[in-house]
Design a protein around this motif. Structure first.
Motif, short mmCIF file in Angstrom:
data_model
loop_
_atom_site.label_atom_id
_atom_site.label_comp_id
_atom_site.label_asym_id
_atom_site.label_seq_id
_atom_site.Cartn_x
_atom_site.Cartn_y
_atom_site.Cartn_z
N HIS A 133 52.76 16.02 -40.37
CA HIS A 133 51.50 16.32 -41.10
C HIS A 133 51.82 16.57 -42.57
O HIS A 133 51.20 15.99 -43.47
CB HIS A 133 50.90 17.54 -40.41
N GLN B 100 51.52 26.15 -45.56
CA GLN B 100 52.96 26.40 -45.70
C GLN B 100 53.36 27.69 -44.99
O GLN B 100 54.42 27.76 -44.37
CB GLN B 100 53.32 26.52 -47.18
N TYR C 90 40.10 24.53 -44.62
CA TYR C 90 39.78 23.09 -44.68
C TYR C 90 38.28 22.88 -44.46
O TYR C 90 37.62 22.17 -45.21
CB TYR C 90 40.61 22.32 -43.63
N TYR D 69 46.17 12.17 -41.44
CA TYR D 69 47.11 13.28 -41.19
C TYR D 69 46.41 14.51 -40.63
O TYR D 69 47.04 15.40 -40.05
CB TYR D 69 47.89 13.65 -42.47
N GLY E 130 47.57 17.21 -37.81
CA GLY E 130 47.44 18.67 -37.98
C GLY E 130 46.65 19.27 -36.83
O GLY E 130 47.01 20.33 -36.30
N ALA E 131 45.58 18.57 -36.41
CA ALA E 131 44.73 19.09 -35.33
C ALA E 131 45.52 19.13 -34.01
O ALA E 131 45.36 20.06 -33.21
CB ALA E 131 43.48 18.23 -35.18
N LYS F 80 41.73 24.81 -52.59
CA LYS F 80 42.85 23.91 -52.27
C LYS F 80 44.17 24.68 -52.28
O LYS F 80 45.03 24.45 -51.42
CB LYS F 80 42.84 22.78 -53.32
N HIS G 255 44.08 28.35 -42.09
CA HIS G 255 44.28 27.06 -42.77
C HIS G 255 43.15 26.09 -42.36
O HIS G 255 42.56 25.41 -43.21
CB HIS G 255 45.65 26.54 -42.33
N LEU G 256 42.82 26.08 -41.06
CA LEU G 256 41.75 25.22 -40.56
C LEU G 256 40.40 25.65 -41.14
O LEU G 256 39.60 24.81 -41.59
CB LEU G 256 41.74 25.27 -39.02
N ILE H 253 51.33 14.20 -46.26
CA ILE H 253 50.58 14.71 -47.41
C ILE H 253 51.42 14.64 -48.69
O ILE H 253 50.96 14.18 -49.73
CB ILE H 253 50.13 16.17 -47.15
C1 HEM Z 1 43.00 21.12 -37.46
C2 HEM Z 1 44.11 21.47 -38.04
C3 HEM Z 1 44.53 21.15 -39.46
C4 HEM Z 1 43.82 20.59 -40.50
C5 HEM Z 1 42.37 20.12 -40.51
C6 HEM Z 1 44.71 20.54 -41.64
C7 HEM Z 1 44.37 20.05 -42.89
C8 HEM Z 1 45.18 20.06 -44.00
C9 HEM Z 1 44.80 19.61 -45.32
C10 HEM Z 1 43.43 19.03 -45.69
C11 HEM Z 1 45.85 19.79 -46.13
C12 HEM Z 1 45.93 19.56 -47.65
C13 HEM Z 1 46.12 18.11 -47.99
C14 HEM Z 1 46.26 17.88 -49.48
O1 HEM Z 1 46.92 18.66 -50.16
O2 HEM Z 1 45.69 16.90 -49.93
C15 HEM Z 1 46.93 20.35 -45.33
C16 HEM Z 1 48.17 20.66 -45.81
C17 HEM Z 1 49.17 21.22 -45.05
N1 HEM Z 1 49.08 21.64 -43.75
FE1 HEM Z 1 47.51 21.34 -42.53
N2 HEM Z 1 45.92 21.07 -41.28
C18 HEM Z 1 45.86 21.45 -39.96
C19 HEM Z 1 46.85 22.03 -39.21
C20 HEM Z 1 48.08 22.43 -39.69
C21 HEM Z 1 49.09 23.13 -38.94
C22 HEM Z 1 48.94 23.55 -37.47
C23 HEM Z 1 50.15 23.34 -39.78
C24 HEM Z 1 51.46 24.04 -39.54
C25 HEM Z 1 51.82 24.67 -38.46
C26 HEM Z 1 49.80 22.76 -41.07
C27 HEM Z 1 50.62 22.76 -42.17
C28 HEM Z 1 50.29 22.19 -43.38
C29 HEM Z 1 51.21 22.13 -44.51
C30 HEM Z 1 52.65 22.64 -44.53
C31 HEM Z 1 50.51 21.50 -45.56
C32 HEM Z 1 51.06 21.14 -46.94
C33 HEM Z 1 50.75 22.21 -47.94
C34 HEM Z 1 51.24 21.83 -49.33
O3 HEM Z 1 51.16 20.65 -49.70
O4 HEM Z 1 51.65 22.74 -50.06
N3 HEM Z 1 48.53 22.23 -40.97
N4 HEM Z 1 46.49 20.50 -44.05
#
Ligand code: HEM
Length: 208
Positions: free
Chosen positions: A159, A45, A91, A112, A116-117, A37, A87-88, A163
């Protein structure tokens, strides 16, 4: 005068080292009880920060008249995509456990992820068309397509907001940077930057 290989090498190392350190920390149990996580969050980030840095380069170039910023724009954009891919992958491995039968349930539980996707798909389109051949093939449409970067930024911010919800301190920092970068594209701001540029001599250009 900064040599281009030096500039590119600096960007390469600055972008490569953080994920290597995080993976090393995860393997040596230094990321707490849920290293997957922590990795997921840091990579998300990282992707957002790199996206904002990529968007800084054009205003910096207008203001300073130093062409070196433009030379690293594509490189930083590709690093943004690389972080988003990691990041993907984080996940899929650590949250989904590669159990794709759970994907529909997951999307209902965490909508969300769809946002993100969408952001990731935008980054994919930008990465695939960031080369010279695509520039030539698309002509004037290339610039229009690459405005997609602002939609990607909006989606990435949404996104993250979805969260973090109540704890929006850090989100507000990212949002303010994004809003400022957008504002700099507006005609009054770009006129001001051009004015600033006009009053100072052009610095030495980056050598190849
Ligand atoms: C298929 C694409 C993506 C999936 C499946 C995905 C999934 C996730 C998940 C599961 C989390 C954590 C949620 C939690 O803390 O409960 C997250 C956090 C985050 N994602 Fe993504 N994400 C995707 C794409 C992206 C993209 C393209 C970006 C930025 C360009 C991004 C930026 C972030 C950020 C900034 C966080 C918050 C991190 C934090 O809380 O410190 N994500 N994402």
């Amino acid at each position: 005068m900064i040599r281009q290989p030096l500039l590119r090498g600096g960007v390469f190392l600055a972008a490569l080292i953080p994920p290597l350190v995080w993976f090393y920390q995860a393997l040596s149990n230094a990321l707490g009880p849920d290293p997957g996580k922590v990795l997921l969050d840091r990579l998300g980030q990282g992707a957002l920060i790199l996206l904002l840095l990529t968007l800084c380069l054009s205003p910096l170039q207008w203001a300073t008249r130093w062409s070196g910023w433009a030379h690293i724009r594509r490189q930083l954009g590709l690093w943004t995509f690389a972080y988003a891919c990691l990041h993907l992958v984080a996940y899929l491995l650590f949250v989904l456990g590669l159990d794709f039968t759970q994907l529909a349930v997951e999307l209902r539980k965490r909508p969300y992820i769809i946002v993100g996707a969408l952001a990731w798909s935008g980054l994919l389109a930008l990465a695939l068309t960031s080369n010279r051949a695509s520039m030539r093939r698309l002509g004037a449409r290339w610039k229009k397509l690459h405005r997609l970067v602002y939609a990607v930024l909006g989606l990435a911010l949404l996104h993250m907001l979805w969260i973090v919800r109540s704890d929006i301190g850090l989100w507000l920092v990212y949002f303010s940077c994004g809003a400022l970068l957008l504002a700099l594209r507006l005609p009054p701001a770009s006129r001001l930057l051009k004015k600033l540029r006009g009053t100072r001599p052009a610095p030495a250009q980056v050598s190849r």
